[in-house]
Design a protein around this motif. Structure first.
Motif, PDB file in Angstrom:
ATOM      1  N   ALA A 101      31.857  15.200  44.411  1.00  0.00           N
ATOM      2  CA  ALA A 101      32.479  14.974  45.714  1.00  0.00           C
ATOM      3  C   ALA A 101      31.676  13.983  46.551  1.00  0.00           C
ATOM      4  O   ALA A 101      32.233  13.250  47.376  1.00  0.00           O
ATOM      5  N   ALA A 102      30.369  13.923  46.330  1.00  0.00           N
ATOM      6  CA  ALA A 102      29.534  12.977  47.062  1.00  0.00           C
ATOM      7  C   ALA A 102      29.790  11.538  46.634  1.00  0.00           C
ATOM      8  O   ALA A 102      29.516  10.600  47.386  1.00  0.00           O
ATOM      9  N   ASP A 119      42.453   8.875  37.349  1.00  0.00           N
ATOM     10  CA  ASP A 119      41.983   8.419  36.042  1.00  0.00           C
ATOM     11  C   ASP A 119      40.523   7.983  36.082  1.00  0.00           C
ATOM     12  O   ASP A 119      39.775   8.184  35.120  1.00  0.00           O
ATOM     13  N   VAL A 120      40.104   7.406  37.208  1.00  0.00           N
ATOM     14  CA  VAL A 120      38.707   6.969  37.329  1.00  0.00           C
ATOM     15  C   VAL A 120      37.789   8.185  37.425  1.00  0.00           C
ATOM     16  O   VAL A 120      36.737   8.242  36.780  1.00  0.00           O
ATOM     17  N   LEU A 121      38.172   9.182  38.190  1.00  0.00           N
ATOM     18  CA  LEU A 121      37.369  10.402  38.272  1.00  0.00           C
ATOM     19  C   LEU A 121      37.225  11.030  36.894  1.00  0.00           C
ATOM     20  O   LEU A 121      36.127  11.413  36.476  1.00  0.00           O
ATOM     21  N   PRO A 144      39.585  16.137  39.222  1.00  0.00           N
ATOM     22  CA  PRO A 144      40.149  15.842  40.541  1.00  0.00           C
ATOM     23  C   PRO A 144      40.603  17.080  41.303  1.00  0.00           C
ATOM     24  O   PRO A 144      40.656  17.067  42.542  1.00  0.00           O
ATOM     25  N   GLN A 145      40.938  18.144  40.592  1.00  0.00           N
ATOM     26  CA  GLN A 145      41.451  19.346  41.246  1.00  0.00           C
ATOM     27  C   GLN A 145      40.338  20.187  41.874  1.00  0.00           C
ATOM     28  O   GLN A 145      40.526  20.787  42.933  1.00  0.00           O
ATOM     29  N   ALA A 196      35.492   5.588  45.761  1.00  0.00           N
ATOM     30  CA  ALA A 196      34.414   5.756  44.789  1.00  0.00           C
ATOM     31  C   ALA A 196      33.167   4.974  45.191  1.00  0.00           C
ATOM     32  O   ALA A 196      33.258   3.836  45.678  1.00  0.00           O
ATOM     33  N   ASP A 197      32.029   5.568  44.976  1.00  0.00           N
ATOM     34  CA  ASP A 197      30.732   4.958  45.263  1.00  0.00           C
ATOM     35  C   ASP A 197      30.162   4.408  43.952  1.00  0.00           C
ATOM     36  O   ASP A 197      29.469   5.116  43.209  1.00  0.00           O
TER      37      ASP A 197
END
Length: 275
Positions: A204-205, A187-189, A196-197, A221-222
């Motif tokens: 991705a970084a 959900d955060v992505l 996410p897939q 997560a950054d």
């Protein structure tokens, strides 16, 4: 005649290492240097008026806030933060005795001596100033607020107040939960527009795949990286800080993820007063 309160220095507090103009004062607290007892030890700055279970002693917090204001050299305006994106423009009215804590997650100011202030205990504090020292701002940027546009709104309000473009602003990122500790779900992505897939290289970084032993899928997560990317997209070219993890350094920083019943750190910035 009552004695003046004792002057207390905060030697562990963080002064941003950025090229702000001399008219600007900025400070980030640590948990060191206050009078609160465990689990709020010792420089807890969360206003008692915010309520909640197990709050700190009001007299201890008020003394901590006095020490912080003294070290900063300006009067903080505390907010009722709700992980949103609203920005408040501060005026002397916000310093009136008994003034309510207004709901906002960011503030800006052009009046000397009034400090834009945010409270954190894992979320990212972001301080701003215009290069000419005419305006300052502070934003509370957890992932919800960051995804919801709190930095966008703060930059827009600050540029309007200072009459400048975003590339004439400076930003400083304070301590927050670091990328090795910030485990999140899909959900955060998705809140940041990432799939996410099929993560794009740029995503991705900032979202490192981190499967759990039970087979569930998570990412690391950054948060500072996400803020830097957003600020760059807004046109800021001078972004500093963002190198401390609140979770990893328990003796120095409060962390809600590490210990839910805990204190709050503060990051504040102001235009210096004439005195």
């Amino acid at each position: 005649m009552p004695a003046e309160p004792e002057a207390v220095l905060l030697p562990d507090a963080i002064r941003p290492g950025w090229p702000a103009p001399p008219a600007i004062t900025a400070l980030m607290s640590t948990r060191v240097g206050g009078v609160s007892v465990s689990p709020f030890d010792s420089l807890n700055l969360r206003p008692p008026a915010l309520g909640g279970e197990g709050v700190d002693a009001a007299d201890a917090v008020l003394e901590n806030q006095r020490r912080f204001a003294q070290a900063l050299g300006a009067q903080p305006v505390w907010l009722n933060q709700v992980h949103g994106a609203d920005v408040l423009r501060l005026t002397p009215d916000h310093l009136a005795p008994g003034a309510p804590l207004l709901r906002a997650d960011a503030s800006i100011c052009t009046t000397p001596g009034i400090a834009c202030t945010v409270l954190v205990a894992d979320c990212l504090p972001v301080l701003f100033c215009s290069a000419d020292g005419r305006a300052v701002g502070a934003a509370h940027a957890g992932w919800r607020g960051l995804a919801g546009g709190v930095l966008d709104h703060t930059v827009a309000a600050l540029c309007a107040a200072a009459g400048c473009a975003p590339d004439k602003l400076l930003a400083w990122l304070g301590p927050c939960i670091g990328p090795d500790a910030f485990e999140v779900g899909a959900d955060v992505l998705q809140a940041f527009g990432a799939d996410p897939q099929t993560l794009a290289p740029a995503d991705a970084a900032l979202f490192r795949f981190s499967p759990r032993p039970d087979g569930s899928t998570r990412w690391r997560a950054d948060l500072p990286g996400l803020a830097r990317r957003r600020l760059a997209a807004l046109g800021l070219t001078q972004v500093h800080g963002g190198h401390w993890c609140t979770v990893a350094h328990g003796s120095r920083f409060f962390s809600f993820r590490r210990q839910p019943r805990t204190g709050r750190l503060a990051a504040a910035i102001a235009i210096r007063g004439a005195g």
